[in-house]
Enzyme design. Structure first.
Site, PDB file in Angstrom:
ATOM      1  N   VAL A 168       0.760  -1.164  -0.023  1.00 42.53           N
ATOM      2  CA  VAL A 168       0.061   0.236   0.034  1.00 42.53           C
ATOM      3  C   VAL A 168       0.747   1.354  -0.101  1.00 42.53           C
ATOM      4  O   VAL A 168       1.134   1.878  -0.861  1.00 42.53           O
ATOM      5  CB  VAL A 168      -1.116  -0.152   1.298  1.00 42.53           C
ATOM      6  CG1 VAL A 168      -2.077   1.382   1.189  1.00 42.53           C
ATOM      7  CG2 VAL A 168      -1.985  -1.090   1.175  1.00 42.53           C
ATOM      8  N   CYS A 169       1.508   1.553   1.119  1.00 45.18           N
ATOM      9  CA  CYS A 169       2.145   2.908   1.338  1.00 45.18           C
ATOM     10  C   CYS A 169       3.430   2.977   0.682  1.00 45.18           C
ATOM     11  O   CYS A 169       4.138   3.987   0.337  1.00 45.18           O
ATOM     12  CB  CYS A 169       2.403   3.015   2.901  1.00 45.18           C
ATOM     13  SG  CYS A 169       0.698   3.270   3.585  1.00 45.18           S
ATOM     14  N   VAL A 170       4.094   1.932   0.101  1.00 47.08           N
ATOM     15  CA  VAL A 170       5.217   1.820  -0.831  1.00 47.08           C
ATOM     16  C   VAL A 170       4.853   1.683  -2.316  1.00 47.08           C
ATOM     17  O   VAL A 170       5.580   2.533  -2.825  1.00 47.08           O
ATOM     18  CB  VAL A 170       6.047   0.590  -0.305  1.00 47.08           C
ATOM     19  CG1 VAL A 170       7.473   0.949  -1.184  1.00 47.08           C
ATOM     20  CG2 VAL A 170       6.739   0.880   1.209  1.00 47.08           C
TER      21      VAL A 170
END
Length: 217
Positions: free
Chosen positions: A119-121
């Site tokens: 997700v956040c990467v």
């Protein structure tokens, strides 16, 4: 824009690198199941200290830290003067507070890691590629809700053009030559603390080099 993936220019250079550490926070660690959390903490701390050795600009960012928790102490201790950028965007690359710093730096080797990989990467890594950055993801300083989620995220990013790498490879590419003593000495200290078996071997080597040779009687 076609990113360079081969040749000497494909290797990391401190003067063209910028590091973004994303959401190494308590909430994300509570559902981290792809790796042992201790490993991620060790690796991202080693990476942070290596960036400090080579004067690589480092951006710290969190998502809704008032609920998800502050960035872990091990990272904050490396950059005590730096306040992490607290976002509401899930995708870091949609937050101009982050992207403006990267753009103003003029650096094109964008190194990322964070929680969670899928997700956040993955989201900012894939978006940044379209803007002409050479994007490197430090996979052993990332983690996911499952091993499969981490693996699929890395595969997806590689398909898009991201380069996967581990933290010790990042440090080695920044160093390039052990004759560069101004960084070799402090980097050796980082490896002693965070290099696992390599750090233990280095400590042993230093012990042997410091041991006087006994002459045969």
């Amino acid at each position: 824009m076609q990113n360079v993936k081969t040749g000497l220019e494909a290797l990391l250079r401190p003067e063209d690198s910028i590091l973004v550490l994303i959401d190494h926070q308590p909430y994300q660690f509570t559902n981290l199941n792809s790796h042992e959390p201790t490993i991620i903490i060790n690796n991202v701390t080693g990476l942070s200290k290596a960036a400090k050795v080579f004067n690589v600009p480092t951006i710290l960012t969190t998502v809704i830290e008032e609920r998800g928790g502050y960035i872990i102490k091990q990272i904050q201790d490396v950059f005590p003067e730096q306040k992490p950028i607290n976002r509401t965007f899930i995708n870091t690359w949609q937050d101009p507070n982050v992207t403006d710093i990267v753009k103003e730096s003029g650096r094109k080797q964008l190194i990322m890691c964070g929680l969670w990989t899928e997700v956040c990467v993955a989201m900012p890594a894939i978006q940044a590629l379209s803007e002409g950055y050479d994007v490197f993801v430090v996979t052993d300083a990332c983690g996911s809700v499952t091993a499969e989620a981490h693996d699929m995220a890395v595969r997806r990013m590689v398909q898009a053009g991201v380069v996967p790498i581990n933290w010790m490879a990042v440090a080695a590419e920044w160093q390039r030559n052990w004759a560069r003593m101004e960084t070799a000495r402090p980097l050796s200290g980082v490896l002693l603390e965070h290099g696992g078996g390599s750090g233990v071997s280095l400590a042993w080597e230093l012990q042997l080099l410091a041991t006087p040779v006994q002459e045969n009687q």
